[in-house]
Structure formats: C-alpha cells, structure tokens
Design a protein around this motif. Structure first.
Motif, PDB file in Angstrom:
ATOM      1  N   ASP A   1       0.865  -1.175   0.000  1.00 41.13           N
ATOM      2  CA  ASP A   1       0.000   0.000   0.000  1.00 41.13           C
ATOM      3  C   ASP A   1       0.907   1.233   0.000  1.00 41.13           C
ATOM      4  OD1 ASP A   1      -1.536  -2.185   0.622  1.00 41.13           O
ATOM      5  OD2 ASP A   1      -2.749  -1.165   2.128  1.00 41.13           O
ATOM      6  N   ALA A   2       1.135   1.811  -1.178  1.00 40.80           N
ATOM      7  CA  ALA A   2       2.099   2.897  -1.346  1.00 40.80           C
ATOM      8  C   ALA A   2       1.362   4.226  -1.292  1.00 40.80           C
ATOM      9  CB  ALA A   2       2.840   2.719  -2.669  1.00 40.80           C
ATOM     10  N   GLU A   3       1.536   4.971  -0.205  1.00 36.31           N
ATOM     11  CA  GLU A   3       0.648   6.106   0.045  1.00 36.31           C
ATOM     12  C   GLU A   3       1.323   7.364   0.574  1.00 36.31           C
ATOM     13  OE1 GLU A   3      -1.823   3.638   2.472  1.00 36.31           O
ATOM     14  OE2 GLU A   3      -0.816   4.235   4.328  1.00 36.31           O
ATOM     15  N   LEU A   4       2.577   7.280   1.043  1.00 36.47           N
ATOM     16  CA  LEU A   4       3.244   8.418   1.685  1.00 36.47           C
ATOM     17  C   LEU A   4       2.309   9.046   2.724  1.00 36.47           C
ATOM     18  CD1 LEU A   4       5.262  10.088  -1.235  1.00 36.47           C
ATOM     19  CD2 LEU A   4       5.994   8.317   0.366  1.00 36.47           C
ATOM     20  N   GLY A   5       2.099  10.382   2.663  1.00 32.00           N
ATOM     21  CA  GLY A   5       1.266  11.006   3.693  1.00 32.00           C
ATOM     22  C   GLY A   5      -0.212  10.743   3.559  1.00 32.00           C
ATOM     23  N   TRP A   6      -0.658  10.280   2.391  1.00 31.17           N
ATOM     24  CA  TRP A   6      -2.092  10.146   2.157  1.00 31.17           C
ATOM     25  C   TRP A   6      -2.744   9.090   3.038  1.00 31.17           C
ATOM     26  CZ3 TRP A   6      -4.752  13.734  -0.150  1.00 31.17           C
ATOM     27  CH2 TRP A   6      -4.054  14.648  -0.952  1.00 31.17           C
TER      28      TRP A   6
ATOM     29  N   ASN B   1     -11.301 -11.787  -6.074  1.00 29.97           N
ATOM     30  CA  ASN B   1     -10.891 -11.421  -4.723  1.00 29.97           C
ATOM     31  C   ASN B   1      -9.646 -12.218  -4.377  1.00 29.97           C
ATOM     32  OD1 ASN B   1     -10.592 -10.932  -1.989  1.00 29.97           O
ATOM     33  ND2 ASN B   1     -12.513 -11.909  -1.386  1.00 29.97           N
ATOM     34  N   VAL B   2      -8.528 -11.510  -4.165  1.00 28.85           N
ATOM     35  CA  VAL B   2      -7.269 -12.147  -3.789  1.00 28.85           C
ATOM     36  C   VAL B   2      -7.032 -11.793  -2.318  1.00 28.85           C
ATOM     37  CG1 VAL B   2      -4.829 -12.460  -4.366  1.00 28.85           C
ATOM     38  CG2 VAL B   2      -6.452 -11.760  -6.156  1.00 28.85           C
ATOM     39  N   PRO B   3      -7.584 -12.576  -1.382  1.00 22.73           N
ATOM     40  CA  PRO B   3      -7.530 -12.188   0.028  1.00 22.73           C
ATOM     41  C   PRO B   3      -6.104 -12.123   0.558  1.00 22.73           C
ATOM     42  CG  PRO B   3      -9.080 -13.997  -0.333  1.00 22.73           C
ATOM     43  CD  PRO B   3      -8.259 -13.869  -1.571  1.00 22.73           C
ATOM     44  N   ALA B   4      -5.918 -11.292   1.560  1.00 17.24           N
ATOM     45  CA  ALA B   4      -4.635 -11.233   2.251  1.00 17.24           C
ATOM     46  C   ALA B   4      -4.512 -12.418   3.195  1.00 17.24           C
ATOM     47  CB  ALA B   4      -4.519  -9.936   3.033  1.00 17.24           C
ATOM     48  N   SER B   5      -3.310 -12.952   3.290  1.00 20.56           N
ATOM     49  CA  SER B   5      -3.019 -13.985   4.287  1.00 20.56           C
ATOM     50  C   SER B   5      -2.478 -13.369   5.561  1.00 20.56           C
ATOM     51  CB  SER B   5      -1.967 -14.965   3.751  1.00 20.56           C
ATOM     52  OG  SER B   5      -2.391 -15.647   2.618  1.00 20.56           O
ATOM     53  N   MET B   6      -1.611 -12.354   5.403  1.00 22.81           N
ATOM     54  CA  MET B   6      -0.841 -11.896   6.557  1.00 22.81           C
ATOM     55  C   MET B   6      -0.334 -10.484   6.345  1.00 22.81           C
ATOM     56  SD  MET B   6       2.741 -13.575   7.862  1.00 22.81           S
ATOM     57  CE  MET B   6       3.698 -12.849   9.194  1.00 22.81           C
ATOM     58  N   PHE B   7      -0.584  -9.613   7.325  1.00 21.09           N
ATOM     59  CA  PHE B   7       0.019  -8.288   7.370  1.00 21.09           C
ATOM     60  C   PHE B   7       1.373  -8.425   8.068  1.00 21.09           C
ATOM     61  CE2 PHE B   7       0.073  -4.065   9.802  1.00 21.09           C
ATOM     62  CZ  PHE B   7       0.725  -3.398   8.777  1.00 21.09           C
ATOM     63  N   LEU B   8       2.428  -8.035   7.401  1.00 19.03           N
ATOM     64  CA  LEU B   8       3.769  -8.321   7.894  1.00 19.03           C
ATOM     65  C   LEU B   8       4.206  -7.444   9.062  1.00 19.03           C
ATOM     66  CD1 LEU B   8       5.607  -8.922   4.493  1.00 19.03           C
ATOM     67  CD2 LEU B   8       4.876 -10.632   6.172  1.00 19.03           C
ATOM     68  N   PHE B   9       3.395  -6.427   9.408  1.00 19.72           N
ATOM     69  CA  PHE B   9       3.750  -5.561  10.535  1.00 19.72           C
ATOM     70  C   PHE B   9       2.598  -5.456  11.529  1.00 19.72           C
ATOM     71  CE2 PHE B   9       6.971  -4.672   7.490  1.00 19.72           C
ATOM     72  CZ  PHE B   9       8.105  -4.370   8.245  1.00 19.72           C
ATOM     73  N   GLY B  10       1.965  -6.588  11.800  1.00 18.07           N
ATOM     74  CA  GLY B  10       0.857  -6.615  12.734  1.00 18.07           C
ATOM     75  C   GLY B  10       1.253  -6.974  14.158  1.00 18.07           C
ATOM     76  N   PHE B  11       2.544  -7.078  14.399  1.00 15.39           N
ATOM     77  CA  PHE B  11       3.020  -7.481  15.729  1.00 15.39           C
ATOM     78  C   PHE B  11       4.186  -6.555  16.077  1.00 15.39           C
ATOM     79  CE2 PHE B  11       5.602 -10.277  18.555  1.00 15.39           C
ATOM     80  CZ  PHE B  11       4.639 -10.598  19.495  1.00 15.39           C
ATOM     81  N   GLU B  12       3.871  -5.386  16.660  1.00 14.24           N
ATOM     82  CA  GLU B  12       4.871  -4.345  16.867  1.00 14.24           C
ATOM     83  C   GLU B  12       4.909  -3.894  18.323  1.00 14.24           C
ATOM     84  OE1 GLU B  12       6.814  -3.763  14.143  1.00 14.24           O
ATOM     85  OE2 GLU B  12       5.528  -5.350  13.371  1.00 14.24           O
TER      86      GLU B  12
ATOM     87  N   LEU C   1       2.103  -5.182   3.155  1.00 13.15           N
ATOM     88  CA  LEU C   1       2.676  -4.178   4.050  1.00 13.15           C
ATOM     89  C   LEU C   1       2.537  -2.806   3.419  1.00 13.15           C
ATOM     90  CD1 LEU C   1       6.519  -3.861   3.692  1.00 13.15           C
ATOM     91  CD2 LEU C   1       5.213  -5.412   2.227  1.00 13.15           C
ATOM     92  N   HIS C   2       2.846  -1.773   4.206  1.00  8.60           N
ATOM     93  CA  HIS C   2       3.024  -0.416   3.694  1.00  8.60           C
ATOM     94  C   HIS C   2       4.536  -0.140   3.659  1.00  8.60           C
ATOM     95  CE1 HIS C   2      -0.651  -0.444   6.232  1.00  8.60           C
ATOM     96  NE2 HIS C   2      -1.199   0.290   5.267  1.00  8.60           N
TER      97      HIS C   2
END
Length: 310
Positions: free
Chosen positions: A9-14, A205-216, A253-254
C-alpha cells in the motif's frame, strides 16, 4: 504448484491525512521505506503489486481539487498543515522507480486520495471519481489498472471497480493480524493460505493472508529478545505451506512500516527465504493481476476498451 503474492500500500502522507494526529514516525518513513522495498525486491527478483495512491503521480497541485466530490475538509491538511510538505503529497520519482524496476512489478491503484470505500459517506459518485482520476493519471504514465487495494482494507463499491476495468482486489484477511493472530497461527497451527474467488461482478478477490507488521511495539521487542522475529517465522511458514501445496500465500505491508533498520532486516529475511524456496521447489511468485488471470482468465482487449468507456 503453490504461489506467493506480495502487495504494498504505497501512500506516503495520504494514508494519514485524515488523522487528527498522524503518526510522525510512519509519516516520515514513507519515502525511505519505499526506496528500501524497491531495492530489496529488485535484489531478490520478487515482483510485487504496488498499489499507489493516484495523487502521488502528480507533480504539483493547488490542494483545492474543486471538481472532486469529496466531503468538505477532505483535502484540508494538504492545503494547510502539509502545504509545504510536497514530499508527503507527491511522489512521481518514486512511482518512476516502481515502473523502472527490473523485478517486473504490477502497477495497481490504492484510490486517488485514500478515500475509505466502505464508509457510508462514500457514495457511488465519490468512488467513481477516485477510480476515474487514478485511471486517467495511470494512463498518462502509459499504465493500466488491473488491481485495486482498498484503503485500510475497507471494501465497498465493487461494482465501480468493475466499471473501470479493474479485475482484482485484495479482500480482507480470513486470519487475525497482530498479537492475537500470532498466537492463533502459532498455537493452533492455522493455515496461512487463502483461496482466490470470483465475485458477482467478475472481480477476483485475492484475500490477504498476513500483514507483515501486525506485531509491533513492546510485544515485538520482548519476543525478539527471547527468540527470532515471530513475523519472519510466520511468513516462512506461509511460504513453506504454499511450496508444499497448490495454495496461495498473500503477504502485504506499507512501505512506511519500515521505520527502523530492524524493519529492513525483517523484510530482507522474508524475501531471502522466499528466494531460496522458489529456487528449491516449484513455488512461484505472482502479482495480484497474475492470480486474476489464472483464476478468471485474461481480459480481452475489447472488454477492457468497453470498461474504459464507461
């Protein structure tokens, strides 16, 4: 033959412009993390789906967007607090880096201004405007948009995506992210794989399996002081599961998640492991568009032309 997808998800400040108090570390890390991910993906020859906020393709603007049907105040931060922060609002050089990469990335959409498609305030007119502006800007860069990633995974207006020629979107993860997700996946041995499906609009629909930064935060620090990074371990498990089966493992990830060098190390560990497993097995790496083409078949030029005229 299993496969792995990585989407960003490439968004910078947005991604934070509508927050009362945007997280400073994430906001300031956006450009750094973007460049680090470009380099790492190229080093390990991993094509990814880069879902880019359309506004980043602009060189400049007055921050007004008078012809955009956004709610009152939607662009207020761009006009005021971030009026002198072009580094947060625009990113044509970063977009060019994605397109120039030898890894063969997919250029996808993350809307024009990070509008939340699932919110009641987002009517069809607004969703249509967000897609139209993103598609028109992409065309200026000689790009078409096959895949869409919903801002904050807030799914809505799928019919609008179909009207604009989109073929795939990233659906919500069927597993939990964060500390609860790590516990469930580790203790209960939950599968990390997902099943792409075709919805009533013909979208895949290509579902997500895992957010790579969900454990911080503190939990991550404690975990890393005792054993290896648990997110790397989970990602390796998902990669292994895909390699053993015909299933799909989709991690995301972002770029702005990479706020410190330890985040870079996490991504290097995951990508290097993916590269080794791809070399040792029949595992493949796909983009979201690749999955959509495999599941639903390639869209004909006539169908795409029809969608672009709607």
């Amino acid at each position: 033959m299993g496969s792995v997808v990585m989407s960003l998800d490439a968004e910078l400040g947005w991604g934070f412009h509508d927050f009362a108090t945007p997280p400073a570390d994430r906001v300031e890390a956006g450009r750094r993390g973007w460049s680090v991910m470009i380099d790492l993906l190229e080093e390990f020859d991993v094509p990814a789906t880069w879902a880019v906020v359309g506004h980043l393709m602009l060189e400049s603007c007055d921050g007004t967007h008078a012809d955009h049907p956004a709610p009152d105040g939607w662009f207020e931060r761009e006009r005021n607090a971030w009026a002198d922060r072009e580094d947060l609002r625009f990113g044509p050089a970063l977009v060019a880096d994605v397109l120039a990469s030898d890894a063969g990335h997919e250029f996808a959409s993350h809307s024009f201004s990070h509008v939340l498609f699932g919110h009641p305030e987002t009517d069809r007119e607004l969703a249509d405007a967000e897609l139209e502006r993103s598609r028109d800007l992409a065309a200026d860069w000689n790009q078409s948009i096959d895949s869409f990633v919903y801002p904050r995974n807030d799914v809505g207006h799928r019919d609008v995506l179909a009207d604009h020629g989109v073929t795939a979107y990233r659906g919500r993860s069927p597993t939990r992210d964060g500390v609860r997700g790590v516990f469930d996946s580790t203790i209960r041995d939950r599968s990390m794989l997902v099943e792409p499906t075709v919805d009533e609009y013909g979208l895949v629909n290509v579902p997500a399996s895992m957010f790579l930064f969900g454990f911080e935060g503190p939990a991550r620090t404690v975990a890393e002081s005792i054993w290896a990074d648990p997110m790397v371990a989970l990602a390796r498990r998902g990669i292994d599961e895909a390699a053993r089966t015909d299933g799909l493992f989709h991690m995301w990830l972002h770029p702005n998640n990479l706020t410190h060098e330890r985040d870079d190390r996490r991504m290097r560990a995951i990508l290097s492991y993916l590269d080794r497993q791809r070399s040792a097995t029949d595992l493949t790496v796909e983009t979201m568009a690749d999955v959509a083409s495999r599941v639903a078949g390639p869209r004909s030029s006539a169908e795409r032309a029809t969608a672009s005229r709607r």
